[in-house]
Design a protein around this motif. Sequence first.
Motif, PDB file in Angstrom:
ATOM      1  N   THR B  28       0.814  -1.218   0.000  1.00 48.81           N
ATOM      2  CA  THR B  28       0.000   0.000   0.000  1.00 48.81           C
ATOM      3  C   THR B  28       0.846   1.265   0.000  1.00 48.81           C
ATOM      4  O   THR B  28       0.445   2.273  -0.570  1.00 48.81           O
ATOM      5  N   ASN B  29       2.029   1.207   0.639  1.00 52.06           N
ATOM      6  CA  ASN B  29       2.825   2.424   0.764  1.00 52.06           C
ATOM      7  C   ASN B  29       3.251   2.995  -0.580  1.00 52.06           C
ATOM      8  O   ASN B  29       3.456   4.197  -0.698  1.00 52.06           O
ATOM      9  N   LEU B  30       3.344   2.123  -1.577  1.00 54.62           N
ATOM     10  CA  LEU B  30       3.721   2.592  -2.907  1.00 54.62           C
ATOM     11  C   LEU B  30       2.708   3.592  -3.455  1.00 54.62           C
ATOM     12  O   LEU B  30       3.036   4.469  -4.233  1.00 54.62           O
ATOM     13  N   TYR B  31       1.455   3.432  -3.048  1.00 51.76           N
ATOM     14  CA  TYR B  31       0.373   4.204  -3.670  1.00 51.76           C
ATOM     15  C   TYR B  31      -0.046   5.415  -2.841  1.00 51.76           C
ATOM     16  O   TYR B  31      -1.020   6.075  -3.161  1.00 51.76           O
ATOM     17  N   ARG B  32       0.715   5.683  -1.773  1.00 50.13           N
ATOM     18  CA  ARG B  32       0.358   6.800  -0.877  1.00 50.13           C
ATOM     19  C   ARG B  32       0.225   8.115  -1.636  1.00 50.13           C
ATOM     20  O   ARG B  32      -0.608   8.940  -1.310  1.00 50.13           O
ATOM     21  N   ASN B  33       1.097   8.317  -2.604  1.00 50.79           N
ATOM     22  CA  ASN B  33       1.069   9.601  -3.324  1.00 50.79           C
ATOM     23  C   ASN B  33       0.515   9.466  -4.732  1.00 50.79           C
ATOM     24  O   ASN B  33       0.846  10.243  -5.620  1.00 50.79           O
ATOM     25  N   MET B  34      -0.330   8.455  -4.925  1.00 49.11           N
ATOM     26  CA  MET B  34      -0.882   8.238  -6.256  1.00 49.11           C
ATOM     27  C   MET B  34      -1.778   9.405  -6.673  1.00 49.11           C
ATOM     28  O   MET B  34      -1.746   9.856  -7.804  1.00 49.11           O
ATOM     29  N   LEU B  35      -2.587   9.905  -5.738  1.00 47.29           N
ATOM     30  CA  LEU B  35      -3.449  11.050  -6.043  1.00 47.29           C
ATOM     31  C   LEU B  35      -2.706  12.341  -5.745  1.00 47.29           C
ATOM     32  O   LEU B  35      -1.764  12.361  -4.956  1.00 47.29           O
ATOM     33  N   GLU B  36      -3.159  13.417  -6.381  1.00 43.81           N
ATOM     34  CA  GLU B  36      -2.572  14.724  -6.061  1.00 43.81           C
ATOM     35  C   GLU B  36      -2.948  15.117  -4.645  1.00 43.81           C
ATOM     36  O   GLU B  36      -4.086  14.874  -4.223  1.00 43.81           O
ATOM     37  N   ASP B  37      -2.006  15.736  -3.915  1.00 41.31           N
ATOM     38  CA  ASP B  37      -2.313  16.043  -2.515  1.00 41.31           C
ATOM     39  C   ASP B  37      -2.985  17.403  -2.338  1.00 41.31           C
ATOM     40  O   ASP B  37      -3.347  17.780  -1.229  1.00 41.31           O
ATOM     41  N   GLY B  38      -3.149  18.157  -3.437  1.00 42.22           N
ATOM     42  CA  GLY B  38      -3.884  19.418  -3.357  1.00 42.22           C
ATOM     43  C   GLY B  38      -3.170  20.514  -2.582  1.00 42.22           C
ATOM     44  O   GLY B  38      -3.791  21.472  -2.138  1.00 42.22           O
TER      45      GLY B  38
END
Lengths: 271, 144, 277
Positions: B28-38
């Motif tokens: 899961t940690n790989l995908y922590r920054n998959m979305l823009e954090d705004g």
Amino acid sequence: MKRVIFLMLITSLSAFSQGIEESFLFANSLYENQQYQNAVETYKRVLFFDSDDIYGPQSYKKMADCLYETGEFAEASYYYDLAYFTHSGTEQADITLQKISCHLLLREYNLAQVELFNLPDSLKENQTEQKVFYEAMLAFATEDFEMAEELFKDIAPDTLAVHELFRENDKINKLSPKKAKILSIILPGLGQFYAGDVKNGLNSLLLTGGLLYLGAASAVKTSILDASISVLPWFQRYYSGGYNKAEAIAEAKIKERRFKVFNELLDEVEN
Amino acid sequence: MKYTGIVFLLLSLLLCGNSMAQSSGKRTNLYRNMLEDGNIKKTYWQAQNNQNELQTAFSGLFLFYKTFFSSQDLTVCTFTPSCSEYGILAIKSHGMIKGGLMTMDRLTRCNGLSPQNYEFDKKLMLLKDDPTREPLVPVVASYK
Amino acid sequence: MKKGLLIFLGILSLSLKVIAQENLYNETNTRKFGEYLLESGQYNFAVKEFERLNFLNPSDSNAKLNLMKSYRLSGNWEDGIRRSNEIFEDLNLIPRPHSIEYSKLLLTGRDWPRAQHYWETNKTLPSPDKALLNTTAEIFNSDFQKALEYVSLVNDSTNYLAEGYRSIIDRGLNGKRKSPFLAGFMSTAIPGLGKAYTGNWKDGLVSLIFTGGMAFQAYRKFNQFGANNYRPWIYTAIGTGFYLGNIYGSVKSAKVKNRKRINILQHEASDLFNAYY
């Protein structure tokens, strides 16, 4: 004389080390030991000297894995593609799953969707789990939240917590950038307050208010023409800037909150 | 050479063997920054590393403008770096008088009427005009 | 007896050499792989290969050349210069291709005095090469007068680089220049006129409007409030700023115009240089 013999022996013996087979095995061991950068370089060397195309089919997947581990997702995806055609059955599914991951991490959601369609119907249990995880993230990223909720509930142990998080997510939908813009058109700063940004709301209110006061004072003291020449352009700039900014702030706030919910969902999956 | 290879392998096995376990399961940690954090907060490196009081004062003015005025505006400048950034950079690298004149000149050039005079930054969609850099023609090709 | 043993060992060693072809890290294969990396644009990786090749066989002169080239193409020309100084005993005595490659490293670094000193002391470069390299340095240093002196040392009329340089230098010396002084002077008289002279009439017009507008406002405010009020002085200060800034800008505009004209010639020179060397 002895020296000549010795030299001959040394040169011929030392030549035994690191042939193509050994280099390939060495690359594999580097891969096993997670020395990914070195492994990639060794694989590249093996592929270059592999004129009979013996080692290529065995190298692509591992090479792609190495690139994946070093964060080179685009290049990894290229080698997964090569690997796909040199493997069969469940391994192909594994490779496709890795490709989906690459596309997700590169934010190429359409390509991820295409690869998801590419997966065979019958998968092993852990592969199915992986697939659902990717589908869930993809659905969330493409804002198909109903689907995402269902899928996350499938893979997270605590479905109640997931349910709560999606209710939290529903609240984000209520925040409308358009509404923020309209509010700020009516009263500068109001849209920012609505989006939850007090600092910028006050800033906008004071700035446009100050300029309005300055303009009014100057209109009274001198003339309306003077006031409109010296103050109106500035007022117009920060007034329109303000309501456009309100929209941008609301959009950023939505992203920020979605990001948070998404990460909490990942926490739930991890547990 | 062969033996050194084996020794190296054994050593690396010893060093890295224990981290093998984590590669299975959903990472899961790989995908922590998959979305823009705004995150739309900006930091201004231009105002850092001031050499003297004058630079500190102008950096303060710059930050004041950026925080309370520029933050209330969308991108209106046609250039990168923007006019205020150009100002602080020019004053820092050319002194107050020349830097000031350069900035006043830049303000009049910031009209978007002569885009053909500048290079274009495709990523930012803005015209390039850096006070600290003179465009140079490379002598030797970078491909042969 | 001894002779027989020696022959036997010799044959054995030769036969083993055939298997040795497979060693991917030996000299031949390292060279092959390095050259492939260099050709396919993987310059940083190529540096590693040629460094090892240079270590395996320090007398391989071609490996050194490729090593320098890999450093330059990977963008690490500073390391390239440093390594060149380490791997050669005397840079003034290295073969011509190596001297040219080292010159390319120096030219990439734009350190003209150091480069010209190198060409002065070098003993392997033929004099036409030295003249052409010096001309190149002067063209990129924007000193066309000196470039003309250097290029006139090349008498070979079939040398297309020299001929091309002559044409470039001729245009560099005789092309139309914009006078920065005149541009500044014109803008002192009428704001924006200098910029119009250099071809940027739109910028000039904006300057005229900005300065004129401020002057007009200042004039009105002086009439309204007199000199003891702060208002006219604000407009005066800003207007003066625009006025002076525009004079500076006009001088700069002329200089930029001249620089761009020369840059076009330099691009042409760069194309010729890279086709020739």
